[in-house]
Write an enzyme that holds these catalytic residues in place. Structure first.
Site, PDB file in Angstrom:
ATOM      1  N   ASN A 162     -21.626 -18.805  28.614  1.00 20.95           N
ATOM      2  CA  ASN A 162     -22.658 -19.585  27.811  1.00 20.95           C
ATOM      3  C   ASN A 162     -23.271 -20.500  28.684  1.00 20.95           C
ATOM      4  O   ASN A 162     -24.528 -20.705  28.781  1.00 20.95           O
ATOM      5  CB  ASN A 162     -21.907 -20.344  26.737  1.00 20.95           C
ATOM      6  CG  ASN A 162     -21.873 -19.630  25.546  1.00 20.95           C
ATOM      7  OD1 ASN A 162     -22.927 -18.699  25.113  1.00 20.95           O
ATOM      8  ND2 ASN A 162     -21.114 -19.876  24.797  1.00 20.95           N
ATOM      9  N   HIS A 183     -11.766 -17.160  24.722  1.00 16.51           N
ATOM     10  CA  HIS A 183     -12.846 -17.051  24.444  1.00 16.51           C
ATOM     11  C   HIS A 183     -13.556 -15.706  24.071  1.00 16.51           C
ATOM     12  O   HIS A 183     -13.630 -14.937  25.058  1.00 16.51           O
ATOM     13  CB  HIS A 183     -14.072 -17.957  24.934  1.00 16.51           C
ATOM     14  CG  HIS A 183     -15.595 -18.005  24.530  1.00 16.51           C
ATOM     15  ND1 HIS A 183     -16.692 -17.826  25.363  1.00 16.51           N
ATOM     16  CD2 HIS A 183     -16.020 -17.696  23.335  1.00 16.51           C
ATOM     17  CE1 HIS A 183     -17.781 -17.875  24.659  1.00 16.51           C
ATOM     18  NE2 HIS A 183     -17.170 -17.859  23.295  1.00 16.51           N
ATOM     19  N   GLU A 200     -12.999 -14.625  27.875  1.00 17.46           N
ATOM     20  CA  GLU A 200     -12.987 -15.508  28.899  1.00 17.46           C
ATOM     21  C   GLU A 200     -11.610 -16.727  28.722  1.00 17.46           C
ATOM     22  O   GLU A 200     -11.303 -17.140  27.617  1.00 17.46           O
ATOM     23  CB  GLU A 200     -14.182 -16.756  28.741  1.00 17.46           C
ATOM     24  CG  GLU A 200     -15.360 -16.068  29.207  1.00 17.46           C
ATOM     25  CD  GLU A 200     -16.661 -16.988  29.128  1.00 17.46           C
ATOM     26  OE1 GLU A 200     -17.492 -16.911  30.082  1.00 17.46           O
ATOM     27  OE2 GLU A 200     -16.816 -17.671  28.078  1.00 17.46           O
ATOM     28  N   SER A 218     -16.595 -21.922  21.991  1.00 25.59           N
ATOM     29  CA  SER A 218     -17.522 -21.485  22.909  1.00 25.59           C
ATOM     30  C   SER A 218     -18.167 -22.631  24.127  1.00 25.59           C
ATOM     31  O   SER A 218     -18.478 -22.316  24.955  1.00 25.59           O
ATOM     32  CB  SER A 218     -18.800 -21.050  22.149  1.00 25.59           C
ATOM     33  OG  SER A 218     -19.047 -21.653  21.365  1.00 25.59           O
TER      34      SER A 218
HETATM   35  N1  CAA Z   1     -18.368  -5.104  13.934  1.00 17.73           N
HETATM   36  C1  CAA Z   1     -17.926  -3.979  14.243  1.00 17.73           C
HETATM   37  N2  CAA Z   1     -18.586  -2.907  15.011  1.00 17.73           N
HETATM   38  C2  CAA Z   1     -19.864  -3.123  15.167  1.00 17.73           C
HETATM   39  C3  CAA Z   1     -20.415  -4.263  14.717  1.00 17.73           C
HETATM   40  C4  CAA Z   1     -19.838  -5.227  13.941  1.00 17.73           C
HETATM   41  N3  CAA Z   1     -20.375  -6.255  13.510  1.00 17.73           N
HETATM   42  N4  CAA Z   1     -21.888  -4.117  15.076  1.00 17.73           N
HETATM   43  C5  CAA Z   1     -22.011  -3.010  15.552  1.00 17.73           C
HETATM   44  N5  CAA Z   1     -20.820  -2.248  15.739  1.00 17.73           N
HETATM   45  C6  CAA Z   1     -20.416  -1.059  16.348  1.00 17.73           C
HETATM   46  C7  CAA Z   1     -21.022   0.018  15.620  1.00 17.73           C
HETATM   47  O1  CAA Z   1     -19.931   0.561  14.595  1.00 17.73           O
HETATM   48  C8  CAA Z   1     -21.371   1.092  16.534  1.00 17.73           C
HETATM   49  O2  CAA Z   1     -20.252   1.872  16.753  1.00 17.73           O
HETATM   50  P1  CAA Z   1     -20.626   3.484  16.343  1.00 17.73           P
HETATM   51  O3  CAA Z   1     -21.722   3.965  17.020  1.00 17.73           O
HETATM   52  O4  CAA Z   1     -19.526   4.180  17.105  1.00 17.73           O
HETATM   53  O5  CAA Z   1     -20.411   3.463  14.921  1.00 17.73           O
HETATM   54  C9  CAA Z   1     -21.852   0.197  17.874  1.00 17.73           C
HETATM   55  O6  CAA Z   1     -21.222  -0.918  17.767  1.00 17.73           O
HETATM   56  C10 CAA Z   1     -23.095   0.196  18.084  1.00 17.73           C
HETATM   57  O7  CAA Z   1     -23.865  -0.407  17.139  1.00 17.73           O
HETATM   58  P2  CAA Z   1     -25.250   0.182  16.509  1.00 17.73           P
HETATM   59  O8  CAA Z   1     -25.557   1.349  16.596  1.00 17.73           O
HETATM   60  O9  CAA Z   1     -25.208  -0.508  14.790  1.00 17.73           O
HETATM   61  O10 CAA Z   1     -26.217  -0.698  16.975  1.00 17.73           O
HETATM   62  P3  CAA Z   1     -26.465  -1.126  18.606  1.00 17.73           P
HETATM   63  O11 CAA Z   1     -26.295  -0.040  19.365  1.00 17.73           O
HETATM   64  O12 CAA Z   1     -27.889  -2.001  18.585  1.00 17.73           O
HETATM   65  O13 CAA Z   1     -25.321  -2.259  19.062  1.00 17.73           O
HETATM   66  C11 CAA Z   1     -24.342  -4.457  19.262  1.00 17.73           C
HETATM   67  C12 CAA Z   1     -25.258  -3.496  18.307  1.00 17.73           C
HETATM   68  C13 CAA Z   1     -23.276  -3.798  19.835  1.00 17.73           C
HETATM   69  C14 CAA Z   1     -24.264  -5.976  18.549  1.00 17.73           C
HETATM   70  C15 CAA Z   1     -25.480  -4.473  20.508  1.00 17.73           C
HETATM   71  O14 CAA Z   1     -26.829  -4.872  19.991  1.00 17.73           O
HETATM   72  C16 CAA Z   1     -25.115  -5.543  21.299  1.00 17.73           C
HETATM   73  O15 CAA Z   1     -24.399  -5.221  22.388  1.00 17.73           O
HETATM   74  N6  CAA Z   1     -25.868  -6.658  21.462  1.00 17.73           N
HETATM   75  C17 CAA Z   1     -25.562  -7.840  22.267  1.00 17.73           C
HETATM   76  C18 CAA Z   1     -24.362  -8.784  21.772  1.00 17.73           C
HETATM   77  C19 CAA Z   1     -24.071  -9.588  22.456  1.00 17.73           C
HETATM   78  O16 CAA Z   1     -24.531 -10.170  23.639  1.00 17.73           O
HETATM   79  N7  CAA Z   1     -23.043 -10.449  22.107  1.00 17.73           N
HETATM   80  C20 CAA Z   1     -22.527 -11.857  22.741  1.00 17.73           C
HETATM   81  C21 CAA Z   1     -23.115 -12.923  21.895  1.00 17.73           C
HETATM   82  S1  CAA Z   1     -22.695 -14.559  22.422  1.00 17.73           S
HETATM   83  C22 CAA Z   1     -21.248 -14.836  21.956  1.00 17.73           C
HETATM   84  O17 CAA Z   1     -20.668 -14.243  21.221  1.00 17.73           O
HETATM   85  C23 CAA Z   1     -20.481 -16.113  22.701  1.00 17.73           C
HETATM   86  C24 CAA Z   1     -20.790 -17.200  22.120  1.00 17.73           C
HETATM   87  O18 CAA Z   1     -19.988 -18.054  22.646  1.00 17.73           O
HETATM   88  C25 CAA Z   1     -22.110 -17.647  21.406  1.00 17.73           C
END
Ligand code: CAA
Length: 283
Positions: free
Chosen positions: A190, A140, A152, A119
């Site tokens: 990031n 990424h 990315e 990242s």
């Molecule tokens: N694996 C697989 N599927 C997942 C999951 C996981 N870990 N977590 C959630 N899901 C799926 C669920 O199955 C659900 O789908 P269905 O309804 O069809 O079953 C869907 O995603 C929505 O999940 P939830 O209803 O449990 O929860 P939510 O609506 O709050 O969504 C979330 C959860 C998708 C994580 C949402 O909160 C989100 O988009 N958050 C932001 C995530 C983000 O910004 N990620 C980037 C982080 S930075 C990074 O990764 C890069 C880096 O370099 C640090």
């Protein structure tokens, strides 16, 4: 150059997710770990995810079984011998990644492309530890990998046009949209998101509002899926701290200086969801 078989280094949160989406898309995948117990845990997580998808009616049982059958776990780099693309998702440490790339270079066929899921670390440094730097690039992914749509694609000074062309075809083939980034600290996401997280943590430190009110504001007022402090807990506070340090070191821009509250929480082992305690208590 057609990708027929994919390798993944690491079966943790990111490597496991990458393995899952590639296998779901129909690619045979070889995934490497350093010990059998990590492999069992990672592949176990993928099986659980498949079972959940079947239960929710998002996937047929046949497709779930096929996905699992396409995944082969290994402890040996030699098993990457017939892969066309290997994606590294090992620990975020440049020296370790350089060692992984040198081993991949020896184990993979000459035509294979090597990618890193880092990242924030320099892809060029990894590329130069191989004899094929023009075939090395960044891919990424974002967490949770099966849900987040973006990848990315990172191009270094020496990445070939063929490698970028391969990535531009590969990403949609696994259901992802891609953007092209230069090999600069934090790439696009990031570089921008970390400034936001730093400012939020500093604002919390200075008493702007409670953590709950900051998160509710960004969720309900700006429609973000998670508030910034929930997001930091989700990414892992050690990871946020590590990314900030790496960016600060490289860019020397005070915007990326890790806030002292973050440093203290990491020192205390309050790393977010994974340790049960971060800005919030998950125990
Ligand atoms: N694996 C697989 N599927 C997942 C999951 C996981 N870990 N977590 C959630 N899901 C799926 C669920 O199955 C659900 O789908 P269905 O309804 O069809 O079953 C869907 O995603 C929505 O999940 P939830 O209803 O449990 O929860 P939510 O609506 O709050 O969504 C979330 C959860 C998708 C994580 C949402 O909160 C989100 O988009 N958050 C932001 C995530 C983000 O910004 N990620 C980037 C982080 S930075 C990074 O990764 C890069 C880096 O370099 C640090």
């Amino acid at each position: 150059m057609e990708i027929k078989k994919v390798g993944v280094v690491g079966c943790g949160l990111m490597g496991g997710g990458i393995t899952e989406v590639c296998a779901k898309a129909g690619y045979p995948v070889v995934v490497l770990e350093v010990a059998q117990q990590f492999l069992d845990k990672g592949i176990g997580n993928i099986k659980t995810s498949m079972e959940r998808a079947v239960k929710k009616g998002r996937m047929s049982e046949e497709d779930a079984t096929g996905t699992i059958e396409r995944i082969k776990g290994t402890l040996k780099f030699e098993d990457f011998g017939d892969c066309d693309l290997v994606i590294e998702a090992a620990i975020e440490n440049l020296d370790e990644k350089k060692k992984v790339f040198a081993q991949l270079d020896k184990a993979c066929p000459p035509h294979a492309f090597l990618a890193s899921n880092t990242s924030c670390l320099s892809i060029l440094d990894m590329a130069m530890s191989t004899q094929r730097p023009e075939q090395v690039l960044g891919l990424h992914f974002f967490s949770p990998v099966p849900v987040m749509q973006l990848v990315e694609i990172v191009k270094t000074l020496v990445t070939s046009d063929q490698a970028i062309e391969m990535a531009n075809k590969f990403c949609p083939s696994i259901g992802k949209k891609s953007v092209l980034c230069q090999d600069t600290p934090g790439f696009i996401a990031n570089r921008l998101a970390m400034v936001y997280l730093v400012y939020v943590i500093r604002s919390l430190e200075s008493g702007l509002a409670t953590k709950e009110d900051i998160d509710v504001t960004m969720r309900l007022g700006l429609n973000h899926p998670m508030g910034p402090l929930e997001l930091a807990d989700f990414i892992g506070l050690d990871t946020v701290y590590y990314i900030l340090n790496a960016m600060y070191e490289e860019l020397k821009d005070p915007l990326f200086a890790p806030p002292s509250l973050l440093k203290k929480m990491v020192t205390a082992g309050h790393l977010g969801r994974k340790t049960g305690r971060g800005f919030y208590d998950y125990r």
